[in-house]
Design a protein around this motif. Structure first.
Motif, PDB file in Angstrom:
ATOM      1  N   ARG A 175      11.550  -5.168   6.247  1.00 42.17           N
ATOM      2  CA  ARG A 175      10.282  -5.591   7.152  1.00 42.17           C
ATOM      3  C   ARG A 175       9.439  -4.143   6.943  1.00 42.17           C
ATOM      4  NH1 ARG A 175      11.694  -7.225  12.304  1.00 42.17           N
ATOM      5  NH2 ARG A 175      13.056  -5.401  11.998  1.00 42.17           N
ATOM      6  N   GLN A 176       9.932  -2.856   6.647  1.00 37.69           N
ATOM      7  CA  GLN A 176       9.002  -1.662   6.742  1.00 37.69           C
ATOM      8  C   GLN A 176       8.226  -2.072   5.421  1.00 37.69           C
ATOM      9  OE1 GLN A 176       9.941   2.036   8.091  1.00 37.69           O
ATOM     10  NE2 GLN A 176      10.373   0.939   9.930  1.00 37.69           N
ATOM     11  N   GLU A 178       7.648  -4.757   4.048  1.00 37.84           N
ATOM     12  CA  GLU A 178       6.746  -5.981   4.230  1.00 37.84           C
ATOM     13  C   GLU A 178       5.417  -5.526   5.024  1.00 37.84           C
ATOM     14  OE1 GLU A 178       9.716  -9.878   4.022  1.00 37.84           O
ATOM     15  OE2 GLU A 178       8.703  -9.242   6.030  1.00 37.84           O
ATOM     16  N   ALA A 179       5.726  -4.577   6.111  1.00 42.69           N
ATOM     17  CA  ALA A 179       4.809  -4.064   7.005  1.00 42.69           C
ATOM     18  C   ALA A 179       3.931  -3.299   6.162  1.00 42.69           C
ATOM     19  CB  ALA A 179       5.142  -3.508   7.943  1.00 42.69           C
ATOM     20  N   ALA A 180       4.167  -2.463   5.225  1.00 44.35           N
ATOM     21  CA  ALA A 180       3.492  -1.605   4.452  1.00 44.35           C
ATOM     22  C   ALA A 180       2.496  -2.527   3.561  1.00 44.35           C
ATOM     23  CB  ALA A 180       4.103  -0.683   3.688  1.00 44.35           C
ATOM     24  N   ALA A 181       3.280  -3.462   2.977  1.00 43.17           N
ATOM     25  CA  ALA A 181       2.435  -4.660   2.030  1.00 43.17           C
ATOM     26  C   ALA A 181       1.223  -5.176   2.626  1.00 43.17           C
ATOM     27  CB  ALA A 181       3.228  -5.494   1.355  1.00 43.17           C
ATOM     28  N   VAL A 182       1.673  -5.781   3.830  1.00 45.21           N
ATOM     29  CA  VAL A 182       0.511  -6.627   4.498  1.00 45.21           C
ATOM     30  C   VAL A 182      -0.760  -5.606   4.901  1.00 45.21           C
ATOM     31  CG1 VAL A 182       0.005  -7.783   6.644  1.00 45.21           C
ATOM     32  CG2 VAL A 182       2.141  -8.206   5.402  1.00 45.21           C
ATOM     33  N   LEU A 183      -0.234  -4.029   5.236  1.00 43.41           N
ATOM     34  CA  LEU A 183      -1.197  -3.266   5.754  1.00 43.41           C
ATOM     35  C   LEU A 183      -2.089  -2.727   4.433  1.00 43.41           C
ATOM     36  CD1 LEU A 183       0.709  -1.289   8.261  1.00 43.41           C
ATOM     37  CD2 LEU A 183      -1.496  -2.422   8.656  1.00 43.41           C
ATOM     38  N   GLY A 184      -2.012  -3.285   3.172  1.00 41.34           N
ATOM     39  CA  GLY A 184      -2.552  -3.022   2.020  1.00 41.34           C
ATOM     40  C   GLY A 184      -2.067  -2.303   0.948  1.00 41.34           C
ATOM     41  N   ALA A 185      -0.821  -1.871   1.012  1.00 41.62           N
ATOM     42  CA  ALA A 185      -0.198  -1.119  -0.095  1.00 41.62           C
ATOM     43  C   ALA A 185       0.494  -2.092  -1.117  1.00 41.62           C
ATOM     44  CB  ALA A 185       1.004  -0.369   0.704  1.00 41.62           C
ATOM     45  N   PRO A 186       0.061  -1.623  -2.433  1.00 45.24           N
ATOM     46  CA  PRO A 186       0.512  -2.399  -3.290  1.00 45.24           C
ATOM     47  C   PRO A 186       1.810  -1.943  -3.662  1.00 45.24           C
ATOM     48  CG  PRO A 186      -1.228  -1.000  -4.148  1.00 45.24           C
ATOM     49  CD  PRO A 186      -1.244  -0.756  -2.681  1.00 45.24           C
ATOM     50  N   PRO A 187       2.707  -2.789  -4.315  1.00 51.83           N
ATOM     51  CA  PRO A 187       4.210  -2.573  -4.575  1.00 51.83           C
ATOM     52  C   PRO A 187       4.579  -1.263  -5.103  1.00 51.83           C
ATOM     53  CG  PRO A 187       3.777  -4.629  -5.606  1.00 51.83           C
ATOM     54  CD  PRO A 187       2.402  -3.978  -5.229  1.00 51.83           C
ATOM     55  N   ARG A 189       2.709   1.735  -4.164  1.00 48.57           N
ATOM     56  CA  ARG A 189       2.480   2.430  -3.136  1.00 48.57           C
ATOM     57  C   ARG A 189       3.399   2.103  -1.896  1.00 48.57           C
ATOM     58  NH1 ARG A 189      -2.684   4.704  -1.243  1.00 48.57           N
ATOM     59  NH2 ARG A 189      -2.059   6.530  -0.086  1.00 48.57           N
ATOM     60  N   GLU A 193       5.425   5.135  -0.017  1.00 43.62           N
ATOM     61  CA  GLU A 193       5.035   5.254   1.066  1.00 43.62           C
ATOM     62  C   GLU A 193       6.267   5.188   1.991  1.00 43.62           C
ATOM     63  OE1 GLU A 193       2.378   6.517   2.643  1.00 43.62           O
ATOM     64  OE2 GLU A 193       1.158   6.498   1.006  1.00 43.62           O
ATOM     65  N   VAL A 194       7.176   4.186   1.627  1.00 45.79           N
ATOM     66  CA  VAL A 194       8.394   3.779   2.497  1.00 45.79           C
ATOM     67  C   VAL A 194       9.750   4.312   2.129  1.00 45.79           C
ATOM     68  CG1 VAL A 194       9.673   1.896   3.603  1.00 45.79           C
ATOM     69  CG2 VAL A 194       7.192   1.542   3.402  1.00 45.79           C
TER      70      VAL A 194
ATOM     71  N   LEU B  50       4.046 -13.244   2.439  1.00 46.21           N
ATOM     72  CA  LEU B  50       5.543 -12.608   2.356  1.00 46.21           C
ATOM     73  C   LEU B  50       6.292 -13.811   2.181  1.00 46.21           C
ATOM     74  CD1 LEU B  50       5.324 -10.368   5.406  1.00 46.21           C
ATOM     75  CD2 LEU B  50       5.193  -9.804   3.188  1.00 46.21           C
ATOM     76  N   PRO B  70       0.108 -10.138  -0.707  1.00 43.43           N
ATOM     77  CA  PRO B  70      -0.060  -9.802   0.611  1.00 43.43           C
ATOM     78  C   PRO B  70      -1.009  -8.589   0.738  1.00 43.43           C
ATOM     79  CG  PRO B  70       2.239 -10.022  -0.035  1.00 43.43           C
ATOM     80  CD  PRO B  70       1.511 -10.323  -1.376  1.00 43.43           C
ATOM     81  N   HIS B  71      -0.983  -7.575  -0.220  1.00 39.97           N
ATOM     82  CA  HIS B  71      -1.644  -6.407   0.110  1.00 39.97           C
ATOM     83  C   HIS B  71      -3.270  -6.555  -0.076  1.00 39.97           C
ATOM     84  CE1 HIS B  71      -0.736  -5.945  -4.052  1.00 39.97           C
ATOM     85  NE2 HIS B  71      -1.862  -5.596  -4.409  1.00 39.97           N
ATOM     86  N   PHE B  79       4.993  -7.746  13.810  1.00 35.68           N
ATOM     87  CA  PHE B  79       6.090  -8.196  13.642  1.00 35.68           C
ATOM     88  C   PHE B  79       7.037  -8.210  14.905  1.00 35.68           C
ATOM     89  CE2 PHE B  79       5.312  -6.614   9.421  1.00 35.68           C
ATOM     90  CZ  PHE B  79       5.795  -7.366   8.676  1.00 35.68           C
ATOM     91  N   PHE B  85       6.780   2.357  11.101  1.00 41.19           N
ATOM     92  CA  PHE B  85       7.444   3.250  10.470  1.00 41.19           C
ATOM     93  C   PHE B  85       7.927   4.490  11.161  1.00 41.19           C
ATOM     94  CE2 PHE B  85       3.726   1.660   8.002  1.00 41.19           C
ATOM     95  CZ  PHE B  85       4.300   0.820   7.249  1.00 41.19           C
ATOM     96  N   ARG B  88       7.303   8.298  10.437  1.00 45.29           N
ATOM     97  CA  ARG B  88       5.880   8.664  10.840  1.00 45.29           C
ATOM     98  C   ARG B  88       5.629   8.534  12.549  1.00 45.29           C
ATOM     99  NH1 ARG B  88       3.237   8.012   6.028  1.00 45.29           N
ATOM    100  NH2 ARG B  88       4.257   6.567   4.646  1.00 45.29           N
ATOM    101  N   PHE B  96      -2.006   3.900   9.006  1.00 38.70           N
ATOM    102  CA  PHE B  96      -1.732   3.581   7.512  1.00 38.70           C
ATOM    103  C   PHE B  96      -2.624   2.762   6.747  1.00 38.70           C
ATOM    104  CE2 PHE B  96       0.886   1.239   4.357  1.00 38.70           C
ATOM    105  CZ  PHE B  96       2.073   2.347   3.941  1.00 38.70           C
ATOM    106  N   MET B 100      -4.882   2.975   3.107  1.00 36.14           N
ATOM    107  CA  MET B 100      -4.706   2.147   2.120  1.00 36.14           C
ATOM    108  C   MET B 100      -6.125   1.732   1.312  1.00 36.14           C
ATOM    109  SD  MET B 100      -1.325   2.124   1.423  1.00 36.14           S
ATOM    110  CE  MET B 100      -1.083   3.800   2.332  1.00 36.14           C
TER     111      MET B 100
END
Lengths: 280, 313
Positions: A175-176, A178-187, A189, A193-194, B50, B70-71, B79, B85, B88, B96, B100
């Motif tokens: 889920r970390q 997933e959280a990064a992805a939903v916040l706009g990070a492409p795979p 990234r 980042e994670v 997702l 998603p991004h 969640f 994170f 961080r 974050f 992005m």
């Protein structure tokens, strides 16, 4: 919390009750007896001169000796250089392998995992001996090449690197990502980042262990180190296989130097592990 | 704003979502209410991208999201267990999404401060998230999701892991915050009080399907079926009809024969909920706002306003 590791400080606890205390005292006592006493004896003997004490053996380390084709001090430098190269190699290869292994739990990943454990299972002596009898004719006569030593040492250290890095990578909560992805990070990234920050910390610790292991590596190195480029453990061995009080004293002094170098690298690792890895 | 049309998801031949349709207007908060396993979380994951859909589609501002990863959806997700994170600090978490988006360091710093002010964590920038309490972590998760100004905010049982008192307080804060930033949101919960407090409309889910959508008043006035009525806390009569508590008037029998007895009296804040067993065998609830309410075991005279009796399928 699902999928998250428990912090080490949450698991650690003081011993309770007589039984637990007895176990702790017994194991610490055993450690002191079988680890501390021999080490202390080494330090004492390295300082013994006749009936008194002095730094004679340590001073002799900078002078040429009949036991080696180099000064003992050069053996110390060789060890540090070889160990540094072996560490770099082990971290790069072991790190990349860890990413591959951690990504899946399928058959191929388990095969790779098993292959990388082989040096551990086959013993370092076999590894060194195997190198000598295999790579002995052109075009792959590499016995005399200086880089063969760090390669062998890296092979010995890689299993430890993988064993440290893979569990850390596997413990990253999906889920970390997933959280990064939903916040706009492409795979890519997301990985940077994670996965990478966590992996870097594990790799730092792994590097420390790889360095300590390479410094003290003897089984494979003794077959591969060139006579004019001995490492610390090899030099100790050469001194001990010759008669004479000074040879024995120099072996003791070199052993103490090795002990201090190894202790310092492990100490640095522990500091990094506890301070920056925290709960891993 | 956000439309889910005939969404279906199957996990290993078991339907997690079955023909779910949902419509969320601009600035509207829709609460999705249902027991665990009803498909609420799957619905959120589908909207966030997702979870792949097996059938149906999701539209955001009229655009089909099928091919949008998603991004690139511009959706915020809080969640259930925060998924902060851990490597961080608080500011690093909130920043974050802004990073992005490629915003400047100055802009990010200002926005992080603004968000932390909004959720009541001013000055927490450099705290490690591991040292925060559950409620504080929840606020960080909310600030992190809101910072990039998502078009839609999704919340998955955000208060689920918190204790009751903290939950009530955060519930008030959330309601105020939703009004303040006028966010379009889908709020998933298994708690009826949460759903009614936050949702402009409430969608009730059961076994992967939406059973009913309406304002809290509409649901309360006319629940779709007896199961839903029971889920909302309305006891059903033996003939399957439901009596809403406000339609039940109750008086002490005062020596008279009465027509029922008080089974239980439970104080719920300012009011007392009485469970009444009628002589005919039916059980109804009544709510009274008196300190001198009849006690458990007392004979009472019960009168039911026929307008408050619902015949349900």
């Amino acid at each position: 919390m699902r999928g998250q590791l428990r912090a080490e400080r949450d698991i650690l606890q003081r011993p309770r009750g007589l039984e637990e205390k007895a176990v702790v005292v017994a194991s610490l006592g055993g450690l002191a007896l079988f680890l501390g006493v021999p080490l202390a004896a080494l330090v004492e003997r390295s300082l013994a001169v006749g009936d008194g004490h002095g730094f004679g053996a340590y001073r002799a380390l900078t002078r040429p000796t009949a036991a080696l084709l180099a000064t003992p001090w050069e053996a110390v430098v060789n060890s540090l250089v070889y160990a540094a190269a072996a560490t770099a190699l082990a971290v790069v290869v072991g790190g990349l392998a860890s990413f591959a292994i951690a990504r899946s739990r399928g058959g191929r990943s388990r095969l790779l995992d098993g292959l990388l454990m082989l040096p551990l299972g086959a013993s370092a002596v076999m590894l060194g001996f195997g190198f000598v009898i295999t790579f002995d004719r052109t075009p792959i006569d590499v016995r005399a090449a200086p880089w063969i030593v760090p390669v062998a040492q890296a092979l010995v250290a890689i299993p430890f690197v993988v064993r440290i890095v893979v569990p850390t990578l596997r413990a990253i909560d999906e889920r970390q990502r997933e959280a990064a992805a939903v916040l706009g990070a492409p795979p890519a990234r997301v990985w940077r980042e994670v996965d990478l920050p966590i992996a870097l910390r594990a790799l730092t610790v792994a590097a420390g262990f790889a360095f300590a292991i390479s410094l003290g590596e003897f089984g494979a190195t003794v077959f591969l180190a060139r006579p004019d480029r001995p490492t610390l453990p090899v030099a100790i061995f050469r001194f001990l296989s010759r008669p004479g009080e000074l040879n024995a004293a120099e072996a003791d002094a070199l052993a103490v130097v090795l002990m201090v170098l190894t202790a310092v690298s492990v100490f640095l690792v522990e500091r990094i592990r506890l301070r920056r890895l925290g709960w891993f | 704003m956000l439309e889910v049309e005939h969404a279906a998801v199957r996990f290993a031949e078991k339907a997690a979502l079955e023909d779910v349709s949902l419509d969320v207007g601009d600035g509207e908060v829709v609460a999705v209410l249902g027991p665990s396993g009803s498909g609420k979380t799957t619905l959120l994951r589908v909207i966030a991208g997702l979870q792949r859909l097996d059938a149906g589609r999701v539209l955001l501002q009229g655009r089909d999201l099928a091919a949008v990863p998603p991004h690139r959806r511009g959706i915020g997700l809080v969640f259930q267990d925060h998924a902060l994170f851990h490597h961080r600090d608080v500011a690093g978490n909130v920043a974050f999404g802004l990073r992005m988006q490629g915003r400047s360091a100055r802009e990010i710093e200002g926005r992080v401060r603004e968000l932390l002010d909004l959720v009541g964590l001013a000055g927490f920038e450099h705290r490690s998230v591991a040292t925060l309490s559950g409620g504080e972590q929840q606020r960080v998760a909310l600030a992190r999701a809101l910072a990039p100004e998502p078009r839609v905010l999704l919340l998955d049982e955000p208060l689920g892991s918190l204790d009751r008192r903290l939950r009530d307080r955060l519930l008030d804060d959330l309601a105020r915050l939703f009004r303040h930033v006028r966010v379009t949101a889908v709020y998933v919960t298994h708690d009826q009080a949460e759903a009614f407090a936050l949702g402009d409309r409430v969608a009730v889910m059961r076994s992967g399907a939406v059973v009913q959508i309406g304002t809290p008043d509409e649901l309360w006035a006319q629940p779709a079926d007896a199961d839903l009525a029971r889920f909302l806390g309305l006891p059903a009569l033996r003939d399957g009809s439901v009596v809403r508590p406000e339609a039940v008037r109750v008086e002490r029998a005062d020596g008279g024969p009465g027509n029922g007895v008080v089974d239980a009296a439970v104080r719920q804040g300012a009011t007392v909920r009485l469970r009444l067993r009628l002589d005919g065998g039916d059980v109804v609830d009544a709510v009274v706002a008196s300190l001198a309410h009849p006690a458990a075991g007392e004979r009472v005279e019960v009168e039911i306003d026929p307008a408050g009796v619902l015949k349900l399928p």
